[in-house]
Design an enzyme around this catalytic site. Structure first.
Site, PDB file in Angstrom:
ATOM      1  CD  GLU A  76      25.319  13.068 -20.122  1.00  0.00           C
ATOM      2  OE1 GLU A  76      25.417  12.072 -19.223  1.00  0.00           O
ATOM      3  OE2 GLU A  76      24.166  12.771 -20.744  1.00  0.00           O
TER       4      GLU A  76
ATOM      5  CG  HIS B 262      21.568   2.717 -18.259  1.00  0.00           C
ATOM      6  ND1 HIS B 262      20.848   2.381 -19.330  1.00  0.00           N
ATOM      7  CD2 HIS B 262      22.398   3.707 -18.646  1.00  0.00           C
ATOM      8  CE1 HIS B 262      20.433   3.478 -19.775  1.00  0.00           C
ATOM      9  NE2 HIS B 262      21.742   4.154 -19.950  1.00  0.00           N
TER      10      HIS B 262
ATOM     11  NE  ARG C  84      27.797   8.430 -19.588  1.00  0.00           N
ATOM     12  CZ  ARG C  84      27.758   7.115 -18.979  1.00  0.00           C
ATOM     13  NH1 ARG C  84      28.454   6.106 -19.498  1.00  0.00           N
ATOM     14  NH2 ARG C  84      27.130   6.897 -17.962  1.00  0.00           N
TER      15      ARG C  84
ATOM     16  CG  ASP D  25      25.201   9.720 -16.346  1.00  0.00           C
ATOM     17  OD1 ASP D  25      24.483  10.649 -16.088  1.00  0.00           O
ATOM     18  OD2 ASP D  25      25.163   8.821 -17.492  1.00  0.00           O
TER      19      ASP D  25
ATOM     20  CG  HIS E 100      27.009   5.537 -25.153  1.00  0.00           C
ATOM     21  ND1 HIS E 100      27.341   6.739 -25.255  1.00  0.00           N
ATOM     22  CD2 HIS E 100      27.787   5.227 -23.921  1.00  0.00           C
ATOM     23  CE1 HIS E 100      28.134   7.295 -24.559  1.00  0.00           C
ATOM     24  NE2 HIS E 100      28.547   6.303 -23.704  1.00  0.00           N
TER      25      HIS E 100
ATOM     26  CE1 TYR F 229      31.312   4.206 -20.572  1.00  0.00           C
ATOM     27  CE2 TYR F 229      31.106   3.976 -23.096  1.00  0.00           C
ATOM     28  CZ  TYR F 229      30.964   4.784 -21.614  1.00  0.00           C
ATOM     29  OH  TYR F 229      30.224   5.880 -21.677  1.00  0.00           O
TER      30      TYR F 229
ATOM     31  CG  HIS G 239      20.132  11.859 -24.506  1.00  0.00           C
ATOM     32  ND1 HIS G 239      19.322  12.845 -23.761  1.00  0.00           N
ATOM     33  CD2 HIS G 239      21.162  11.479 -23.823  1.00  0.00           C
ATOM     34  CE1 HIS G 239      20.085  12.691 -22.419  1.00  0.00           C
ATOM     35  NE2 HIS G 239      21.055  11.946 -22.535  1.00  0.00           N
TER      36      HIS G 239
ATOM     37  CG  ASP H 141      22.152  13.118 -18.754  1.00  0.00           C
ATOM     38  OD1 ASP H 141      22.907  12.390 -17.991  1.00  0.00           O
ATOM     39  OD2 ASP H 141      21.526  12.835 -19.707  1.00  0.00           O
TER      40      ASP H 141
ATOM     41  CD  GLU I 211      24.928  10.932 -22.849  1.00  0.00           C
ATOM     42  OE1 GLU I 211      25.037  10.058 -22.197  1.00  0.00           O
ATOM     43  OE2 GLU I 211      23.900  11.288 -22.992  1.00  0.00           O
TER      44      GLU I 211
ATOM     45  CG  HIS J 127      16.967   9.493 -22.584  1.00  0.00           C
ATOM     46  ND1 HIS J 127      17.276   7.874 -22.337  1.00  0.00           N
ATOM     47  CD2 HIS J 127      18.324   9.840 -22.153  1.00  0.00           C
ATOM     48  CE1 HIS J 127      18.277   7.720 -21.917  1.00  0.00           C
ATOM     49  NE2 HIS J 127      19.075   9.108 -21.877  1.00  0.00           N
TER      50      HIS J 127
ATOM     51  CG  ASP K 138      -0.071  -0.141   2.541  1.00  0.00           C
ATOM     52  OD1 ASP K 138       0.984  -0.383   2.457  1.00  0.00           O
ATOM     53  OD2 ASP K 138      -1.062  -0.126   3.693  1.00  0.00           O
TER      54      ASP K 138
HETATM   55  N1  GLY Z   1      21.947   9.447 -17.793  1.00  0.00           N
HETATM   56  C1  GLY Z   1      21.382   8.947 -19.147  1.00  0.00           C
HETATM   57  C2  GLY Z   1      22.151   9.328 -20.057  1.00  0.00           C
HETATM   58  O1  GLY Z   1      23.361  10.108 -19.909  1.00  0.00           O
HETATM   59  O2  GLY Z   1      21.749   9.248 -21.074  1.00  0.00           O
HETATM   60 MN    MN Z   2      22.762  11.563 -21.256  1.00  0.00          MN
HETATM   61 MN    MN Z   3      23.871  10.830 -17.994  1.00  0.00          MN
END
Ligand code: GLY
Ligand code: MN
Ligand code: MN
Length: 434
Positions: free
Chosen positions: A404, A239, A402, A256, A346, A384, A350, A267, A380, A357, A32
């Site tokens: 970003e 992720h 990374r 991140d 990747h 890796y 975005h 982000d 970004e 996103h 609940d």
């Molecule tokens: N934090 C998700 C991305 O960088 O797209």
């Molecule tokens: Mn991102």
């Molecule tokens: Mn990110």
């Protein structure tokens, strides 16, 4: 801002049109207990209403139907004592600047009446089961009454593409909020850099970030998406959110994380040495990613295509992989065979806005979309190297980097909203030891 958004959408409706929208409802977490409420982004954009189970009807040029009516939960002292304050219809008109508001129990009847009178209906099929059912029932009822002169709307228009296109181009007010989200996030990243030490757990850093987000005015959970706090080889899991491992001496930490401010996301990713000093291999990889990121940000100019940035980043990363002797051959071979992709994995960018996103088309007529003033996107790039990849020289295995940032496209060139957090090697090392 919300009223202006609504008016802008309304201007795209024709006389005889009705548009219906549903906000988010509570979602059960367990038994609940609900997850903390988060309004649907587009509903927030049109209404500024932060309550669950709200609905909206807009109607243009239809006699007897209000141009706008927001439907909200009724005032109820007992419910409000248990679950929190409600605006009620009067509060909604006053505080959210609506011409009309009503209790949401009246929504189905009002929607039925409006749809009956409509020539065209704006409704995003598939985004809300209850609304879909209501529209289906309403259309079926009207068709069954055709001999009485009733008619279901001939056209159902999806409002999502129109609202998504509006959301893609940010107003000045939105940029102000996005800058606030980015500033809070950048400061939190800077704190994390200076506080991380070998022997701490990843979740200690996560807690610092989230404390900073909330303590500086971020709403709800404080974060725009679950934070990634990935020490050492965990950075190679894109992720990663367990955030429960020890921070190792000599390892990098990839964070991140972004705050959500008034619904708008930041982000940001930074990768830094936990003991304040990059090893030679870490430094080499980091510099390649940084060069790729800087070149890509430089390309964030009005008229350049969205995907041109990814091509630039890929080229710089590929050349870096060749220079570090991680892959062989020429740059042309590498780009042709896409051998670099094994390590870049990747995409580079975005859209960013109310959703991390964010909505908005990436292609127009099959072509990569040209950048326009008011768009906000991430840049970004990353590299890796799996800890078990025997094709990679040993010193690079288990390194994930990374970097970003959040970039606002302007006539004057790219504006880096998240520039408050260090990223040059010397600046990062200094921040880490400070
Ligand atoms: N934090 C998700 C991305 O960088 O797209
Ligand atoms: Mn991102
Ligand atoms: Mn990110």
């Amino acid at each position: 801002m919300f009223t202006a958004n609504r008016k802008k959408f309304f201007a795209q409706m024709q006389d005889g049109d009705v548009a219906i929208f549903a906000g988010a409802s509570h979602v059960t977490r367990n038994h609940d207990v609900d997850f903390r409420f988060r309004q649907s982004s587009s509903f927030w954009y049109l209404t500024g209403c932060h309550e669950a189970d709200a609905c909206l009807i807009l109607a243009k040029g239809i006699t007897g139907i209000d141009e706008e009516c927001l439907f909200v939960l009724p005032k109820d002292p007992l419910q409000e004592t248990w679950h929190g304050r409600r605006l009620g219809p009067e509060g909604a008109e006053e505080k959210l600047d609506f011409e009309n508001a009503d209790v949401n129990d009246e929504f189905d009847g009002a929607a039925m009446e409006a749809i009956t009178a409509a020539k065209r209906l704006w409704h995003s099929v598939g985004s809300n089961d209850e609304l879909d059912a209501l529209v289906a029932e309403c259309c079926a009822t009207l068709r069954a009454k055709s001999r009485l002169g009733e008619q279901a709307p001939e056209v159902i228009v999806d409002h999502a593409p129109v609202i998504n296109a509006m959301r893609l181009i940010k107003s000045e007010d939105e940029i102000t909020l996005m800058l606030a989200a980015a500033n809070i996030s950048a400061e939190a990243h800077s704190v994390a850099m200076s506080q991380a030490q070998p022997g701490m757990r990843e979740y200690e850093i996560e807690a610092m970030l989230h404390h900073y987000f909330r303590a500086h005015g971020s709403h709800a959970d404080g974060w725009a998406y679950p934070s990634i706090v990935a020490g050492g080889e965990n950075a190679c899991i894109l992720h990663y959110t367990e955030n429960d491992q020890l921070l190792g001496d000599g390892d990098l930490l990839l964070i991140d994380a972004g705050a959500e401010y008034q619904g708008y996301a930041a982000d940001i990713t930074r990768t830094f040495p936990i003991n304040s000093k990059f090893s030679p291999a870490q430094r080499d990889v980091y510099q390649v990613v940084l060069d790729a990121q800087r070149a890509t940000i430089e390309n964030c100019q009005i008229g350049n295509s969205f995907h041109s940035g990814h091509d630039i980043a890929s080229k710089v990363l590929a050349q870096g992989l060749i220079d570090l002797k991680i892959i062989g051959g020429t740059l042309e071979d590498c780009l042709e065979e896409q051998s670099y992709k094994r390590f870049t994995i990747h995409n580079t960018s975005h859209w960013l806005g109310l959703d991390v996103h964010d909505c908005g088309e990436y292609y127009l007529d099959g072509n990569s979309r040209p950048l326009e003033a008011g768009m906000v996107m991430t840049v970004e790039p990353g590299l890796y190297f799996s800890p078990t990849d025997e094709m990679v020289p040993e010193q690079f295995r288990g390194i994930g980097v990374r970097i970003e940032d959040d970039v606002h496209i302007t006539k004057e060139g790219p504006q880096i909203l998240s520039e408050g957090v260090p990223k040059e090697i010397e600046d990062v090392e200094q921040q880490c030891s400070g």
